[in-house]
Design a protein around this motif. Sequence first.
Motif, PDB file in Angstrom:
ATOM      1  N   GLU A   1      26.161  18.421  -3.484  1.00 22.82           N
ATOM      2  CA  GLU A   1      25.623  19.496  -2.634  1.00 22.82           C
ATOM      3  C   GLU A   1      24.109  19.341  -2.432  1.00 22.82           C
ATOM      4  O   GLU A   1      23.606  19.564  -1.335  1.00 22.82           O
ATOM      5  CB  GLU A   1      25.921  20.869  -3.260  1.00 22.82           C
TER       6      GLU A   1
ATOM      7  N   ASP B   1      22.616  18.798   1.217  1.00 20.68           N
ATOM      8  CA  ASP B   1      21.677  19.793   1.740  1.00 20.68           C
ATOM      9  C   ASP B   1      20.365  19.127   2.176  1.00 20.68           C
ATOM     10  O   ASP B   1      19.773  19.495   3.188  1.00 20.68           O
ATOM     11  CB  ASP B   1      21.424  20.832   0.628  1.00 20.68           C
TER      12      ASP B   1
ATOM     13  N   ASN C   1      20.921  17.739   5.512  1.00 23.78           N
ATOM     14  CA  ASN C   1      21.661  18.654   6.391  1.00 23.78           C
ATOM     15  C   ASN C   1      23.056  18.122   6.749  1.00 23.78           C
ATOM     16  O   ASN C   1      23.484  18.189   7.900  1.00 23.78           O
ATOM     17  CB  ASN C   1      20.866  18.970   7.655  1.00 23.78           C
ATOM     18  N   ALA C   2      23.743  17.580   5.729  1.00 23.29           N
ATOM     19  CA  ALA C   2      25.128  17.116   5.923  1.00 23.29           C
ATOM     20  C   ALA C   2      26.063  18.055   5.172  1.00 23.29           C
ATOM     21  O   ALA C   2      25.621  18.948   4.447  1.00 23.29           O
ATOM     22  CB  ALA C   2      25.264  15.706   5.367  1.00 23.29           C
ATOM     23  N   GLU C   3      27.357  17.861   5.341  1.00 24.12           N
ATOM     24  CA  GLU C   3      28.342  18.586   4.537  1.00 24.12           C
ATOM     25  C   GLU C   3      28.545  17.792   3.246  1.00 24.12           C
ATOM     26  O   GLU C   3      28.516  16.549   3.282  1.00 24.12           O
ATOM     27  CB  GLU C   3      29.681  18.669   5.286  1.00 24.12           C
TER      28      GLU C   3
ATOM     29  N   GLU D   1      11.269  13.871   6.258  1.00 23.87           N
ATOM     30  CA  GLU D   1      12.411  14.756   6.482  1.00 23.87           C
ATOM     31  C   GLU D   1      13.495  14.043   7.279  1.00 23.87           C
ATOM     32  O   GLU D   1      13.208  13.373   8.273  1.00 23.87           O
ATOM     33  CB  GLU D   1      11.957  15.990   7.252  1.00 23.87           C
TER      34      GLU D   1
ATOM     35  N   ASP E   1      17.218  14.869   9.023  1.00 22.20           N
ATOM     36  CA  ASP E   1      18.274  15.828   9.345  1.00 22.20           C
ATOM     37  C   ASP E   1      19.310  15.043  10.159  1.00 22.20           C
ATOM     38  O   ASP E   1      19.082  14.741  11.332  1.00 22.20           O
ATOM     39  CB  ASP E   1      17.672  16.982  10.161  1.00 22.20           C
TER      40      ASP E   1
ATOM     41  N   LYS F   1      22.062  15.763  11.428  1.00 20.09           N
ATOM     42  CA  LYS F   1      22.636  16.432  12.611  1.00 20.09           C
ATOM     43  C   LYS F   1      21.649  16.362  13.771  1.00 20.09           C
ATOM     44  O   LYS F   1      22.029  16.076  14.907  1.00 20.09           O
ATOM     45  CB  LYS F   1      22.996  17.876  12.289  1.00 20.09           C
ATOM     46  N   LYS F   2      20.374  16.609  13.468  1.00 26.59           N
ATOM     47  CA  LYS F   2      19.358  16.569  14.527  1.00 26.59           C
ATOM     48  C   LYS F   2      19.212  15.147  15.069  1.00 26.59           C
ATOM     49  O   LYS F   2      19.114  14.928  16.276  1.00 26.59           O
ATOM     50  CB  LYS F   2      18.010  17.031  13.966  1.00 26.59           C
TER      51      LYS F   2
ATOM     52  N   TYR G   1      25.878   8.598   3.582  1.00 25.59           N
ATOM     53  CA  TYR G   1      26.298   9.739   4.404  1.00 25.59           C
ATOM     54  C   TYR G   1      27.144   9.154   5.523  1.00 25.59           C
ATOM     55  O   TYR G   1      26.721   8.191   6.181  1.00 25.59           O
ATOM     56  CB  TYR G   1      25.077  10.461   5.012  1.00 25.59           C
TER      57      TYR G   1
ATOM     58  N   LYS H   1      12.088  16.724  -2.443  1.00 28.41           N
ATOM     59  CA  LYS H   1      12.081  17.769  -1.414  1.00 28.41           C
ATOM     60  C   LYS H   1      10.897  18.712  -1.613  1.00 28.41           C
ATOM     61  O   LYS H   1      10.187  19.043  -0.666  1.00 28.41           O
ATOM     62  CB  LYS H   1      13.398  18.543  -1.480  1.00 28.41           C
TER      63      LYS H   1
END
Length: 389
Positions: free
Chosen positions: A56, A60, A63-65, A191, A193, A195-196, A219, A260
């Motif tokens: 997790e 996080d 920004n993945a599952e 950073e 992300d 998804k982005k 990922y 982070k």
Amino acid sequence: MSIAKEHIYLDNAATTKIHPKVFEKMLPYLNEFFGNPSSIHSFGRKTRVALEESREVVADFVNAEPSEIYFCGTGTESINFILHGISFASQAETSKRTLFSSSIEHHAVLESFKSICENGYTTQSVSVNDSYQIDFEELKQFVDSDVLLGSIMNVNNETGSIQPINKIAELLKESEIFFHTDAVQSFGKIEIDVKKIGVTALSASSHKIYGPKGVGCAYVKSGTPLSPLIHGGSQERNRRGGTENIAGIVGFAEAVKIAKSEMKQNEEFVLKLKRNFIDGLNAIAGKNILINSKENTSPYILSVTFDPDFYKNDAESMLMFLDINGIAASNGAACNSGTIKASHVILAGGKSESYANGTLRFSFAPYNTEEEITITLDVLQKMVDKFRK
Ligand code: PLP
């Protein structure tokens, strides 16, 4: 965090010293909590929880599952797994048989593609300019209906050059081409992300961010065809057989948490070190030391070349001189150390073999100090005096 004064470690792109908090976090999982996470009893449940909590944390961070994160042995394994896994799982579903990467990829990507090519695929290689940036116009020409998968690194490990992965992902999405990025040198430092950006897959490695060696992660976007590379038990949702390295994974997750929370301040600090280093080099020898890591490069990596017209170009001897004086640097990629082969990355930037042979890499960490940079510059001053033709 401090290191012994007589040893100045400026080879953090090769590997990093484990963070004390990471070490502390791992210890109970090396003795007290030793259960196999696949066991159903309480010993197993304890490590299963640690495994899933670590997943997790990593998910996080990008920004993945959590179900899109696969733990594995190294960055190299992650790259092999993703590139082989997507290519082989797609074989029955599509007739697409072309892959592409760039001329400055890590050997993990280049050798994986070679291996995949033995199974009916062909590869194309995007060239780079003299700043080690990929030629985006050339890449555009590669995009056609036969291309299955592209792999372009985020940050180059030898020069620090940053590639436009957002732009590449956007282009490839339109053409339904899978896109992997080797983020081993950027993960935990900038950073990310997923998804982005819109990447299909990404590789990272723990030992580059003050975590333990022997842990990496992949990922892979849910729904992507993906076969296992390591066959065995049903670990990692049937994609990576073998009992998980729990202590290592817990350590990796702790390193991610620290990265982070400290990312911004670390970046500002190492950028200052890098700038001071460059200013110092220029003061030593003006134009005769050439900076390969200029615009759009990672603050963590500085590649410099001792101009072959002025210096006896022998990176091995230079590194030895630095080592005798307590400074650890590298002549390019760690895996090339100990060999005299010119770096494929420096050659790809249009440079000669003697230029490549005079190239050193200094790579920084937040626990390096201004004082260490000053000492290193003093040693370099002595070195240039000795190696001047
Ligand atoms: N990719 C890049 C860009 C690297 O710098 C490295 C290591 O130097 C790797 C992949 C391989 O990672 P690992 O050492 O975890 O196998």
